[in-house]
Motif scaffolding. Structure first.
Motif, PDB file in Angstrom:
ATOM      1  N   LYS A   1       0.815  -1.219   0.000  1.00 49.86           N
ATOM      2  CA  LYS A   1       0.000   0.000   0.000  1.00 49.86           C
ATOM      3  C   LYS A   1       0.846   1.266   0.000  1.00 49.86           C
ATOM      4  CE  LYS A   1      -3.780  -2.105   2.648  1.00 49.86           C
ATOM      5  NZ  LYS A   1      -4.523  -2.085   3.930  1.00 49.86           N
ATOM      6  N   ASN A   2       2.036   1.191   0.566  1.00 50.22           N
ATOM      7  CA  ASN A   2       2.844   2.399   0.716  1.00 50.22           C
ATOM      8  C   ASN A   2       4.304   2.035   0.954  1.00 50.22           C
ATOM      9  OD1 ASN A   2       2.993   1.733   3.584  1.00 50.22           O
ATOM     10  ND2 ASN A   2       0.919   2.575   3.729  1.00 50.22           N
TER      11      ASN A   2
ATOM     12  N   VAL B   1      -4.202  11.404   1.973  1.00 49.74           N
ATOM     13  CA  VAL B   1      -2.871  11.021   2.453  1.00 49.74           C
ATOM     14  C   VAL B   1      -2.490   9.642   1.901  1.00 49.74           C
ATOM     15  CG1 VAL B   1      -1.505  10.443   4.500  1.00 49.74           C
ATOM     16  CG2 VAL B   1      -2.994  12.430   4.534  1.00 49.74           C
ATOM     17  N   MET B   2      -3.435   8.704   1.917  1.00 47.28           N
ATOM     18  CA  MET B   2      -3.162   7.352   1.421  1.00 47.28           C
ATOM     19  C   MET B   2      -2.858   7.357  -0.082  1.00 47.28           C
ATOM     20  SD  MET B   2      -3.129   5.369   4.003  1.00 47.28           S
ATOM     21  CE  MET B   2      -2.543   6.756   4.997  1.00 47.28           C
ATOM     22  N   ARG B   3      -3.575   8.217  -0.832  1.00 49.19           N
ATOM     23  CA  ARG B   3      -3.283   8.323  -2.269  1.00 49.19           C
ATOM     24  C   ARG B   3      -1.876   8.863  -2.482  1.00 49.19           C
ATOM     25  NH1 ARG B   3      -8.683  11.002  -2.475  1.00 49.19           N
ATOM     26  NH2 ARG B   3     -10.203   9.369  -2.973  1.00 49.19           N
ATOM     27  N   GLY B   4      -1.493   9.828  -1.667  1.00 49.35           N
ATOM     28  CA  GLY B   4      -0.141  10.376  -1.779  1.00 49.35           C
ATOM     29  C   GLY B   4       0.923   9.328  -1.473  1.00 49.35           C
ATOM     30  N   LYS B   5       0.658   8.483  -0.481  1.00 46.68           N
ATOM     31  CA  LYS B   5       1.605   7.429  -0.139  1.00 46.68           C
ATOM     32  C   LYS B   5       1.695   6.390  -1.266  1.00 46.68           C
ATOM     33  CE  LYS B   5       1.236   7.808   4.912  1.00 46.68           C
ATOM     34  NZ  LYS B   5       2.636   7.742   5.350  1.00 46.68           N
ATOM     35  N   LEU B   6       0.538   6.068  -1.868  1.00 51.00           N
ATOM     36  CA  LEU B   6       0.542   5.131  -2.998  1.00 51.00           C
ATOM     37  C   LEU B   6       1.313   5.725  -4.172  1.00 51.00           C
ATOM     38  CD1 LEU B   6      -0.379   2.539  -4.425  1.00 51.00           C
ATOM     39  CD2 LEU B   6      -2.528   3.699  -4.982  1.00 51.00           C
ATOM     40  N   ASP B   7       1.103   7.006  -4.437  1.00 51.44           N
ATOM     41  CA  ASP B   7       1.824   7.666  -5.528  1.00 51.44           C
ATOM     42  C   ASP B   7       3.331   7.611  -5.304  1.00 51.44           C
ATOM     43  OD1 ASP B   7      -0.635   8.238  -6.577  1.00 51.44           O
ATOM     44  OD2 ASP B   7      -0.622  10.371  -6.058  1.00 51.44           O
ATOM     45  N   ALA B   8       3.754   7.782  -4.049  1.00 48.36           N
ATOM     46  CA  ALA B   8       5.190   7.736  -3.740  1.00 48.36           C
ATOM     47  C   ALA B   8       5.759   6.354  -4.005  1.00 48.36           C
ATOM     48  CB  ALA B   8       5.418   8.137  -2.278  1.00 48.36           C
ATOM     49  N   LEU B   9       4.997   5.309  -3.685  1.00 51.65           N
ATOM     50  CA  LEU B   9       5.468   3.949  -3.942  1.00 51.65           C
ATOM     51  C   LEU B   9       5.527   3.685  -5.439  1.00 51.65           C
ATOM     52  CD1 LEU B   9       6.339   1.166  -2.979  1.00 51.65           C
ATOM     53  CD2 LEU B   9       3.935   0.536  -2.751  1.00 51.65           C
ATOM     54  N   LEU B  10       4.520   4.163  -6.167  1.00 52.79           N
ATOM     55  CA  LEU B  10       4.543   3.979  -7.621  1.00 52.79           C
ATOM     56  C   LEU B  10       5.719   4.722  -8.240  1.00 52.79           C
ATOM     57  CD1 LEU B  10       2.940   2.683  -9.987  1.00 52.79           C
ATOM     58  CD2 LEU B  10       2.000   4.949 -10.365  1.00 52.79           C
ATOM     59  N   ALA B  11       5.999   5.915  -7.724  1.00 52.77           N
ATOM     60  CA  ALA B  11       7.150   6.675  -8.223  1.00 52.77           C
ATOM     61  C   ALA B  11       8.443   5.897  -7.991  1.00 52.77           C
ATOM     62  CB  ALA B  11       7.214   8.037  -7.540  1.00 52.77           C
ATOM     63  N   LEU B  12       8.542   5.206  -6.847  1.00 55.37           N
ATOM     64  CA  LEU B  12       9.711   4.364  -6.585  1.00 55.37           C
ATOM     65  C   LEU B  12       9.783   3.227  -7.596  1.00 55.37           C
ATOM     66  CD1 LEU B  12      12.080   3.419  -4.711  1.00 55.37           C
ATOM     67  CD2 LEU B  12      10.375   2.096  -3.446  1.00 55.37           C
ATOM     68  N   ALA B  13       8.634   2.609  -7.898  1.00 49.56           N
ATOM     69  CA  ALA B  13       8.605   1.482  -8.832  1.00 49.56           C
ATOM     70  C   ALA B  13       8.951   1.928 -10.246  1.00 49.56           C
ATOM     71  CB  ALA B  13       7.225   0.824  -8.806  1.00 49.56           C
TER      72      ALA B  13
ATOM     73  N   ASP C   1      -2.208  -3.983 -10.019  1.00 52.58           N
ATOM     74  CA  ASP C   1      -1.842  -3.608  -8.645  1.00 52.58           C
ATOM     75  C   ASP C   1      -2.264  -2.169  -8.352  1.00 52.58           C
ATOM     76  OD1 ASP C   1      -0.496  -5.968  -7.708  1.00 52.58           O
ATOM     77  OD2 ASP C   1       1.146  -5.476  -9.044  1.00 52.58           O
ATOM     78  N   VAL C   2      -1.961  -1.273  -9.312  1.00 52.61           N
ATOM     79  CA  VAL C   2      -2.301   0.139  -9.132  1.00 52.61           C
ATOM     80  C   VAL C   2      -3.813   0.308  -9.046  1.00 52.61           C
ATOM     81  CG1 VAL C   2      -2.051   2.457 -10.086  1.00 52.61           C
ATOM     82  CG2 VAL C   2      -0.218   0.793 -10.397  1.00 52.61           C
TER      83      VAL C   2
ATOM     84  N   LEU D   1      -0.791   3.876 -18.580  1.00 50.86           N
ATOM     85  CA  LEU D   1      -2.030   3.760 -17.809  1.00 50.86           C
ATOM     86  C   LEU D   1      -1.758   3.743 -16.313  1.00 50.86           C
ATOM     87  CD1 LEU D   1      -4.089   1.213 -19.945  1.00 50.86           C
ATOM     88  CD2 LEU D   1      -4.802   3.521 -19.329  1.00 50.86           C
ATOM     89  N   ARG D   2      -0.694   3.034 -15.906  1.00 50.65           N
ATOM     90  CA  ARG D   2      -0.344   2.989 -14.476  1.00 50.65           C
ATOM     91  C   ARG D   2      -0.130   4.392 -13.929  1.00 50.65           C
ATOM     92  NH1 ARG D   2       3.100  -1.411 -15.785  1.00 50.65           N
ATOM     93  NH2 ARG D   2       4.902  -0.027 -15.766  1.00 50.65           N
ATOM     94  N   GLN D   3       0.619   5.195 -14.693  1.00 54.14           N
ATOM     95  CA  GLN D   3       0.914   6.548 -14.224  1.00 54.14           C
ATOM     96  C   GLN D   3      -0.335   7.419 -14.212  1.00 54.14           C
ATOM     97  OE1 GLN D   3       4.059   8.971 -14.916  1.00 54.14           O
ATOM     98  NE2 GLN D   3       5.632   7.471 -14.427  1.00 54.14           N
ATOM     99  N   LEU D   4      -1.161   7.299 -15.243  1.00 56.50           N
ATOM    100  CA  LEU D   4      -2.370   8.114 -15.311  1.00 56.50           C
ATOM    101  C   LEU D   4      -3.316   7.796 -14.154  1.00 56.50           C
ATOM    102  CD1 LEU D   4      -3.102   8.031 -19.154  1.00 56.50           C
ATOM    103  CD2 LEU D   4      -2.169   9.936 -17.817  1.00 56.50           C
ATOM    104  N   ILE D   5      -3.443   6.501 -13.818  1.00 60.95           N
ATOM    105  CA  ILE D   5      -4.324   6.105 -12.713  1.00 60.95           C
ATOM    106  C   ILE D   5      -3.730   6.547 -11.384  1.00 60.95           C
ATOM    107  CG2 ILE D   5      -5.279   4.122 -11.464  1.00 60.95           C
ATOM    108  CD1 ILE D   5      -5.395   2.686 -14.231  1.00 60.95           C
ATOM    109  N   ALA D   6      -2.423   6.349 -11.235  1.00 59.94           N
ATOM    110  CA  ALA D   6      -1.773   6.683  -9.968  1.00 59.94           C
ATOM    111  C   ALA D   6      -1.816   8.179  -9.686  1.00 59.94           C
ATOM    112  CB  ALA D   6      -0.333   6.192  -9.970  1.00 59.94           C
ATOM    113  N   THR D   7      -1.734   9.002 -10.731  1.00 60.89           N
ATOM    114  CA  THR D   7      -1.732  10.456 -10.532  1.00 60.89           C
ATOM    115  C   THR D   7      -3.127  11.041 -10.547  1.00 60.89           C
ATOM    116  OG1 THR D   7      -1.416  10.791 -12.922  1.00 60.89           O
ATOM    117  CG2 THR D   7       0.568  10.715 -11.539  1.00 60.89           C
ATOM    118  N   GLY D   8      -4.151  10.207 -10.749  1.00 60.83           N
ATOM    119  CA  GLY D   8      -5.521  10.699 -10.721  1.00 60.83           C
ATOM    120  C   GLY D   8      -6.006  11.267 -12.034  1.00 60.83           C
ATOM    121  N   ALA D   9      -5.208  11.145 -13.097  1.00 56.47           N
ATOM    122  CA  ALA D   9      -5.642  11.614 -14.411  1.00 56.47           C
ATOM    123  C   ALA D   9      -6.615  10.630 -15.054  1.00 56.47           C
ATOM    124  CB  ALA D   9      -4.431  11.826 -15.324  1.00 56.47           C
TER     125      ALA D   9
END
Length: 614
Positions: free
Chosen positions: A315-316, A364-376, A344-345, A477-485
């Protein structure tokens, strides 16, 4: 501090403190409050165990250790007994008679460290017992382990931890030490507020675990990818494979067993006795791979876990860091491997959006998920990204997949705009939404039956993205979903929905930079000698030393079985390797080996010499 150093040598068999341990021990021993952030394997336990023994010897009485897990209490108390320290636990594994016996010892002042769960600590009966001890000046210290559990922003929030503020409110003169291996700045602030640690001194160690090699791969066919990783790098070694669902755990354990590995499942839905048996086997036997949900792992002190793999994205970053930190506690080379994909995303985003939590929490949880996706998705050093999340600056490590095999980068902005345009035109033409696979088929010009049925081959975007591979489009698509676009409507078969955030991408105001899709990460096939490979800690020993090491391990296994404890509680591999290298011929020579305190020398010294000289 001279007394603390003496306890460290006499009881635990170590010549000196590591890193900030000395400063923490001095501060807490003198009655100060502390918040300690120290990575897994950094020696957090000594930070309260040494002050507990010191304060008990100077007449302050018992130290209460708040611990969330029965297994952890059992092993910690077992290890303290081996070191000659009077310790006990109170939890649901004890019968009423056994619990009463522990309480009598507690009230007589015969216990130095008492471990208990937060639920028990705040019961009226236990509070009355603590009050009685306090009135007699026999409450030395409160140690709150896994303190991140108190925070709603942490990865393992437990509401019962909130009630622990009672300890400070009721007995403000008793020093407290709160410890955790994982907390970002937001979680740290929450720990301080919830436990009323505003006046506590904070000790924040480096979060870096340089012995862990981080690898993150795009998920194509997850289990074969996992199998290749284990067989190439960690065959016959202990490891943990984390999965999101109980069903997945069962499937992975069965498949690993079929592939010839010693694999076991662990999840909360199993029969409690079977779950405990599997955990005990993992702790006590060599080379077992545990397929598990995140229900497994907190408090697992097994030092020789050589790899932690994630088949599903956590999750984070806090959860990822905590779970990967269970590898390589002995400081020897270990690996953290993760496969992640579009689903997963989608799943993680959906769980956040559908939760009954307040919108502030969801953000806050969305921000934490975005940070993990950015790491991936990162193309630079994984470790630099990971440490930066916890506010720590670092240099490229040379020991992660991106450092060892830098990925190619491509500009996915045009592909992102094409995808969003296709989704818009499909909804305009059909009045309904579709999933990711269908949208990608249209964009790539695939004339499927479904595309023809809905007339989507007549859309202006049909085939305009033929130059992009499916893997590339999934990354977009992963990035668009993770960033809320983009949003995923779980109530309508995971169909894709445009959002307010889509506009900025469509207008070209947002750049989408991605790594080239790589299905198989770097593997480091290790050359193995004939027969079983020795433990990494003993790799530098001579042939005679290897034989001594093997004999010592066999002897240790027998002792551990007799005491019903994991082998490493008796002696760590590093201690056995040091003995094997030294080949001592007297108790005096044995006394200087790291990890052998006075009690262990007395209990096992003669036997160790017998095994060494056999």
């Amino acid at each position: 501090m001279s007394q603390a150093q003496e306890i460290l040598r006499e009881v635990f068999g170590y010549a000196g403190f590591r890193g900030p341990q000395a400063a923490i021990v001095e501060h807490v021993s003198q009655g100060g409050d502390a918040l300690v952030l120290m990575p897994t394997g950094g020696g957090k336990s000594l930070c309260y165990q040494v002050p507990a023994i010191l304060r008990q010897r100077t007449g302050h009485g018992v130290t209460l250790v708040v611990s969330p897990l029965i297994a952890l209490m059992h092993d910690q108390v077992g290890a303290l007994h081996e070191a000659g320290v009077e310790a006990a636990f109170l939890n649901s594994s004890l019968s009423g008679e056994e619990a009463a016996a522990v309480e009598r010892r507690l009230m007589r002042g015969e216990i130095t460290l008492l471990y208990a769960a937060p639920e028990r600590v705040t019961t009226p009966r236990f509070v009355a017992q603590l009050e009685s001890l306090h009135e007699r000046g026999k409450l030395a210290l409160f140690a709150i382990d896994e303190a991140h559990c108190v925070s709603q922003w942490g990865h393992d929030f437990r509401p019962e931890y909130r009630a622990l503020a009672l300890l400070h409110e009721r007995w403000p003169d008793v020093p407290r030490i709160a410890l955790t291996a994982t907390a970002d700045a937001l979680t740290r602030e929450d720990i301080v507020e919830r436990l009323q640690l505003q006046q506590a001194r904070q000790f924040v160690s480096s979060f870096d675990r340089p012995n862990i090699a981080y690898t993150i791969v795009e998920k194509r066919d997850a289990f074969p990818q996992l199998l290749r990783f284990i067989e190439a790098e960690h065959a016959g070694e202990a490891g943990i494979v984390y999965c999101q669902s109980r069903k997945r755990v069962e499937e992975v354990a069965a498949a690993l067993s079929k592939a010839g590995m010693r694999a076991l499942p662990y999840h909360a839905g199993m029969d409690a006795a079977q779950r405990q048996e599997n955990q005990d086997r993992f702790l006590r036997e060599d080379g077992i791979v545990m397929a598990a949900t995140i229900a497994f792992g907190m408090g697992i002190d097994k030092p020789d876990v050589r790899f932690v793999a994630h088949l599903d994205m956590p999750k984070n970053i806090e959860g990822y860091y905590q779970e990967t930190g269970r590898a390589g506690r002995d400081g020897l080379p270990a690996a953290a491997w993760m496969a992640y994909g579009l689903q997963d995303v989608v799943n993680q985003r959906r769980m956040i959006d559908e939760s009954p939590a307040a919108e502030e929490f969801k953000q806050v949880m969305r921000g934490k998920l975005d940070a993990l996706l950015a790491l991936a998705e990162a193309t630079d050093c994984r470790r630099v990204r990971l440490l930066a999340y916890f506010g720590e600056a670092s240099q490229p490590c040379g020991n992660c997949d991106n450092c060892l095999s830098p990925p190619e980068v491509w500009d996915g902005t045009e592909a992102a705009r094409m995808l969003l345009s296709t989704i818009y035109r499909v909804q305009q033409a059909s009045g309904i939404s579709f999933g990711a696979g269908h949208i990608m088929d249209i964009l790539r010009g695939k004339a499927t039956e479904k595309v023809a049925q809905h007339g989507h081959d007549r859309l202006s975007t049909f085939g305009i993205g033929a130059a992009f591979s499916e893997a590339q489009l999934r990354g977009v698509l992963r990035q668009l979903i993770a960033t809320g676009a983009l949003a995923v409507d779980a109530s309508a078969y995971n169909t894709l929905q445009l959002t307010e955030g889509s506009r900025a991408v469509l207008r070209g105001g947002v750049q989408v930079q991605l790594r080239e899709a790589v299905s198989q990460g770097r593997t480091r096939t290790r050359t193995r000698r004939g027969g079983a490979e020795p433990a990494a800690v003993a790799a530098g020993l001579t042939a005679e030393g290897q034989a001594r090491f093997a004999n010592l391990k066999a002897w240790r296994a027998e002792v551990a079985r007799e005491h019903n404890l994991p082998a490493y509680v008796i002696f760590h591999d590093a201690t056995l390797a040091a003995i094997a290298a030294l080949a001592p011929d007297s108790l005096e020579a044995l006394q200087g080996v790291s990890g052998i305190g006075a009690r262990k020398l007395e209990a096992y010294g003669e036997e160790v010499l017998r095994v060494v000289n056999a």
